[in-house]
Design a protein around this motif. Structure first.
Motif, PDB file in Angstrom:
ATOM      1  N   HIS A 186       0.851  -1.166  -0.063  1.00 40.29           N
ATOM      2  CA  HIS A 186       0.071  -0.099  -0.148  1.00 40.29           C
ATOM      3  C   HIS A 186       0.745   1.234  -0.019  1.00 40.29           C
ATOM      4  O   HIS A 186       1.771   1.381   0.810  1.00 40.29           O
ATOM      5  CB  HIS A 186      -0.856   0.066   1.253  1.00 40.29           C
ATOM      6  N   LEU A 187       0.662   2.158  -0.991  1.00 43.42           N
ATOM      7  CA  LEU A 187       1.536   3.412  -1.153  1.00 43.42           C
ATOM      8  C   LEU A 187       0.364   4.631  -0.913  1.00 43.42           C
ATOM      9  O   LEU A 187      -0.208   4.757  -1.635  1.00 43.42           O
ATOM     10  CB  LEU A 187       2.168   3.557  -2.464  1.00 43.42           C
ATOM     11  N   ASP A 188       0.722   5.414   0.120  1.00 41.30           N
ATOM     12  CA  ASP A 188      -0.123   6.495   0.380  1.00 41.30           C
ATOM     13  C   ASP A 188       0.673   7.752  -0.115  1.00 41.30           C
ATOM     14  O   ASP A 188       1.735   7.953   0.597  1.00 41.30           O
ATOM     15  CB  ASP A 188      -0.494   6.579   1.777  1.00 41.30           C
ATOM     16  N   ILE A 189       0.120   8.391  -1.070  1.00 44.11           N
ATOM     17  CA  ILE A 189       1.103   9.483  -1.801  1.00 44.11           C
ATOM     18  C   ILE A 189       0.257  10.847  -1.452  1.00 44.11           C
ATOM     19  O   ILE A 189       0.522  11.698  -2.321  1.00 44.11           O
ATOM     20  CB  ILE A 189       1.329   8.968  -3.325  1.00 44.11           C
ATOM     21  N   ALA A 190      -0.319  10.889  -0.521  1.00 43.13           N
ATOM     22  CA  ALA A 190      -1.405  12.346  -0.253  1.00 43.13           C
ATOM     23  C   ALA A 190      -0.565  13.377  -0.570  1.00 43.13           C
ATOM     24  O   ALA A 190      -0.818  14.391  -1.029  1.00 43.13           O
ATOM     25  CB  ALA A 190      -2.105  12.202   0.809  1.00 43.13           C
ATOM     26  N   ALA A 191       0.798  13.715   0.155  1.00 46.21           N
ATOM     27  CA  ALA A 191       1.289  14.559   0.288  1.00 46.21           C
ATOM     28  C   ALA A 191       2.275  15.008  -0.924  1.00 46.21           C
ATOM     29  O   ALA A 191       2.377  16.186  -1.680  1.00 46.21           O
ATOM     30  CB  ALA A 191       2.402  14.844   1.381  1.00 46.21           C
ATOM     31  N   PRO A 192       3.050  14.160  -1.373  1.00 51.14           N
ATOM     32  CA  PRO A 192       3.990  14.179  -2.567  1.00 51.14           C
ATOM     33  C   PRO A 192       3.313  14.339  -3.817  1.00 51.14           C
ATOM     34  O   PRO A 192       4.099  14.871  -4.953  1.00 51.14           O
ATOM     35  CB  PRO A 192       4.958  13.035  -2.387  1.00 51.14           C
ATOM     36  N   VAL A 193       2.184  14.107  -4.066  1.00 56.83           N
ATOM     37  CA  VAL A 193       1.517  14.209  -5.289  1.00 56.83           C
ATOM     38  C   VAL A 193       1.118  15.558  -5.833  1.00 56.83           C
ATOM     39  O   VAL A 193       0.923  15.632  -6.822  1.00 56.83           O
ATOM     40  CB  VAL A 193       0.024  13.184  -5.163  1.00 56.83           C
ATOM     41  N   HIS A 194       1.274  16.375  -4.851  1.00 60.07           N
ATOM     42  CA  HIS A 194       1.168  17.922  -5.274  1.00 60.07           C
ATOM     43  C   HIS A 194       2.139  18.802  -4.844  1.00 60.07           C
ATOM     44  O   HIS A 194       2.696  18.529  -3.851  1.00 60.07           O
ATOM     45  CB  HIS A 194      -0.200  18.305  -4.860  1.00 60.07           C
ATOM     46  N   ALA A 195       2.161  19.996  -5.328  1.00 59.43           N
ATOM     47  CA  ALA A 195       3.030  20.955  -4.863  1.00 59.43           C
ATOM     48  C   ALA A 195       2.315  22.238  -5.054  1.00 59.43           C
ATOM     49  O   ALA A 195       2.116  22.965  -5.935  1.00 59.43           O
ATOM     50  CB  ALA A 195       4.435  21.205  -5.774  1.00 59.43           C
ATOM     51  N   GLY A 196       1.752  22.847  -3.715  1.00 59.61           N
ATOM     52  CA  GLY A 196       0.530  23.844  -3.809  1.00 59.61           C
ATOM     53  C   GLY A 196      -0.641  23.371  -4.790  1.00 59.61           C
ATOM     54  O   GLY A 196      -1.028  22.073  -4.378  1.00 59.61           O
ATOM     55  N   GLU A 197      -0.923  24.041  -5.547  1.00 59.97           N
ATOM     56  CA  GLU A 197      -2.043  23.608  -6.399  1.00 59.97           C
ATOM     57  C   GLU A 197      -1.769  22.781  -7.689  1.00 59.97           C
ATOM     58  O   GLU A 197      -2.637  22.305  -8.257  1.00 59.97           O
ATOM     59  CB  GLU A 197      -2.941  25.202  -6.977  1.00 59.97           C
ATOM     60  N   ARG A 198      -0.536  22.569  -7.993  1.00 62.17           N
ATOM     61  CA  ARG A 198      -0.140  21.685  -9.163  1.00 62.17           C
ATOM     62  C   ARG A 198       0.195  20.319  -8.665  1.00 62.17           C
ATOM     63  O   ARG A 198       0.926  20.113  -7.520  1.00 62.17           O
ATOM     64  CB  ARG A 198       0.900  22.460  -9.839  1.00 62.17           C
ATOM     65  N   ALA A 199      -0.008  19.291  -9.580  1.00 64.90           N
ATOM     66  CA  ALA A 199       0.246  18.119  -9.535  1.00 64.90           C
ATOM     67  C   ALA A 199       1.999  17.954  -9.781  1.00 64.90           C
ATOM     68  O   ALA A 199       2.378  18.422 -10.635  1.00 64.90           O
ATOM     69  CB  ALA A 199      -0.546  17.087 -10.509  1.00 64.90           C
ATOM     70  N   THR A 200       2.247  17.033  -9.109  1.00 65.01           N
ATOM     71  CA  THR A 200       3.767  16.439  -9.180  1.00 65.01           C
ATOM     72  C   THR A 200       3.904  15.420 -10.259  1.00 65.01           C
ATOM     73  O   THR A 200       5.147  15.105 -10.843  1.00 65.01           O
ATOM     74  CB  THR A 200       4.531  16.272  -8.085  1.00 65.01           C
ATOM     75  N   GLY A 201       2.990  14.341 -10.425  1.00 65.62           N
ATOM     76  CA  GLY A 201       3.172  13.369 -11.224  1.00 65.62           C
ATOM     77  C   GLY A 201       3.719  12.195 -10.468  1.00 65.62           C
ATOM     78  O   GLY A 201       4.272  11.220 -10.886  1.00 65.62           O
ATOM     79  N   PHE A 202       3.924  12.484  -9.090  1.00 62.17           N
ATOM     80  CA  PHE A 202       4.620  11.311  -8.242  1.00 62.17           C
ATOM     81  C   PHE A 202       3.829  10.023  -8.319  1.00 62.17           C
ATOM     82  O   PHE A 202       2.705   9.938  -8.596  1.00 62.17           O
ATOM     83  CB  PHE A 202       4.306  11.761  -6.885  1.00 62.17           C
ATOM     84  N   GLY A 203       4.636   9.033  -8.386  1.00 61.74           N
ATOM     85  CA  GLY A 203       4.046   7.640  -8.452  1.00 61.74           C
ATOM     86  C   GLY A 203       4.496   6.756  -9.623  1.00 61.74           C
ATOM     87  O   GLY A 203       4.675   5.759  -9.637  1.00 61.74           O
ATOM     88  N   VAL A 204       4.506   7.613 -10.905  1.00 63.01           N
ATOM     89  CA  VAL A 204       4.802   6.898 -12.149  1.00 63.01           C
ATOM     90  C   VAL A 204       6.201   6.401 -12.172  1.00 63.01           C
ATOM     91  O   VAL A 204       6.366   5.351 -12.407  1.00 63.01           O
ATOM     92  CB  VAL A 204       4.451   7.892 -13.325  1.00 63.01           C
ATOM     93  N   ALA A 205       7.182   7.177 -11.835  1.00 58.81           N
ATOM     94  CA  ALA A 205       8.329   6.685 -11.836  1.00 58.81           C
ATOM     95  C   ALA A 205       8.704   5.633 -10.815  1.00 58.81           C
ATOM     96  O   ALA A 205       9.278   4.726 -10.962  1.00 58.81           O
ATOM     97  CB  ALA A 205       9.578   7.841 -11.611  1.00 58.81           C
ATOM     98  N   LEU A 206       8.119   5.753  -9.623  1.00 63.67           N
ATOM     99  CA  LEU A 206       8.323   4.806  -8.579  1.00 63.67           C
ATOM    100  C   LEU A 206       7.772   3.197  -9.020  1.00 63.67           C
ATOM    101  O   LEU A 206       8.363   2.344  -8.811  1.00 63.67           O
ATOM    102  CB  LEU A 206       7.531   5.264  -7.442  1.00 63.67           C
ATOM    103  N   LEU A 207       6.532   3.156  -9.821  1.00 66.52           N
ATOM    104  CA  LEU A 207       6.170   2.205 -10.029  1.00 66.52           C
ATOM    105  C   LEU A 207       7.050   1.452 -11.208  1.00 66.52           C
ATOM    106  O   LEU A 207       7.332   0.177 -11.142  1.00 66.52           O
ATOM    107  CB  LEU A 207       4.835   2.085 -10.430  1.00 66.52           C
ATOM    108  N   LEU A 208       7.410   2.294 -12.079  1.00 67.00           N
ATOM    109  CA  LEU A 208       8.335   1.747 -13.168  1.00 67.00           C
ATOM    110  C   LEU A 208       9.534   1.344 -12.846  1.00 67.00           C
ATOM    111  O   LEU A 208      10.224   0.138 -13.394  1.00 67.00           O
ATOM    112  CB  LEU A 208       8.518   2.810 -14.279  1.00 67.00           C
ATOM    113  N   ALA A 209       9.975   1.773 -11.848  1.00 70.84           N
ATOM    114  CA  ALA A 209      11.269   1.371 -11.275  1.00 70.84           C
ATOM    115  C   ALA A 209      11.058   0.235 -10.385  1.00 70.84           C
ATOM    116  O   ALA A 209      11.919  -0.865 -10.483  1.00 70.84           O
ATOM    117  CB  ALA A 209      11.863   2.469 -10.317  1.00 70.84           C
ATOM    118  N   LEU A 210       9.952   0.198  -9.496  1.00 67.55           N
ATOM    119  CA  LEU A 210       9.879  -1.150  -8.623  1.00 67.55           C
ATOM    120  C   LEU A 210       9.844  -2.325  -9.709  1.00 67.55           C
ATOM    121  O   LEU A 210      10.484  -3.586  -9.248  1.00 67.55           O
ATOM    122  CB  LEU A 210       8.792  -0.769  -7.905  1.00 67.55           C
ATOM    123  N   PHE A 211       9.088  -2.108 -10.673  1.00 64.18           N
ATOM    124  CA  PHE A 211       8.942  -3.491 -11.576  1.00 64.18           C
ATOM    125  C   PHE A 211       9.587  -3.377 -12.591  1.00 64.18           C
ATOM    126  O   PHE A 211       9.244  -3.959 -13.940  1.00 64.18           O
ATOM    127  CB  PHE A 211       7.159  -3.385 -11.836  1.00 64.18           C
TER     128      PHE A 211
END
Length: 248
Positions: A186-211
């Motif tokens: 389980h990956l909770d990405i509530a904070a790093p998924v955004h910087a202020g009002e803009r999305a960061t795209g967090f999670g895509v690279a993590l899953l690609l690297a993991l698998f």
């Protein structure tokens, strides 16, 4: 309600990672399940004290209508287990505001039934830049936060000072069962998924690297901690598990 546009960050990351994985020649059995909830007022809206029968067959008493995402996420992992026959389930969501307190603005939180996969998530995060830090996995002490007199569980904790991000993840895990023999991450990405009002795209690279080891891309093969020879002694089980089916 303002700011909830970033609450789709988990599903967005899954969609982005799924698309990228296919383009990079993912070689294993991969499913993407999107667990979507609409925060809207209407005659069919969930009310406090409602009891829902979830797909797992377990009943849930609603004591917090803002904890709606975990209800559909629980159905999603149950569907992955029962209908798709997945033996590795990774769920990713902007599940709790408390995640930012537990692991900060820049590190996602990982909760898993596998020590080896916890290590793999942390290593994958360091290599790709989507940083990850573990939460406490202790269902025997934390799951009692969901005790209900009228259902199998409530949907939110009794004590918000008792590791609420860990507890929220355990709520999801309960619908595949704590004795399930597969790997659950389980990956909770509530904070790093955004910087202020803009999305960061967090999670895509993590899953690609993991698998990455299941990809035809040489760079992803290089950064993946799964099946890496230099980590073989530390995580033999991870290497073996990386050959299983995968669900993202």
């Amino acid at each position: 309600m303002p700011g909830m546009k970033r609450d789709c960050g988990g599903a967005a990351a899954i969609l982005g990672a799924f698309r990228a994985a296919i383009k990079q020649g993912f070689k294993d059995n991969l499913h993407a399940v999107f667990c979507l909830a609409e925060n809207a007022v209407g005659p069919n809206a969930t009310r406090p004290d409602d009891i829902h029968l979830l797909y797992s067959g377990k009943t849930v008493e609603i004591n917090n209508t803002d904890a709606e995402g975990r209800l559909v996420l629980a159905d999603g992992v149950s569907y992955a287990c029962k209908d798709l026959g997945a033996d590795i389930i990774v769920d990713m969501a902007t599940l709790t505001g408390a995640q930012g307190i537990a692991t900060g603005k820049y590190h996602a939180a990982v909760l898993t039934n596998s020590a080896e996969w916890e290590v793999a998530c942390v290593k994958a995060g360091r290599k790709c830049g989507d940083l990850v830090h573990p939460l406490v996995y202790c269902p025997e002490l934390h799951f009692s936060e969901f005790t209900s007199a009228v259902a199998d569980m409530k949907n939110s904790v009794a004590d918000r000072d008792n590791s609420p991000s860990s507890c929220a993840g355990l709520f999801v895990a309960a619908h595949i069962g704590f004795d399930w023999p597969g790997v659950w991450v389980h990956l909770d990405i509530a904070a790093p998924v955004h910087a202020g009002e803009r999305a960061t795209g967090f999670g895509v690279a993590l899953l690609l690297a993991l698998f990455g080891r299941a990809s035809e891309d040489p760079l992803l093969n290089l950064v993946s901690p799964l099946g890496c020879e230099v980590d073989a002694q530390e995580g033999d089980d991870v290497g073996r598990n990386s050959k299983r089916r995968r669900l993202v």
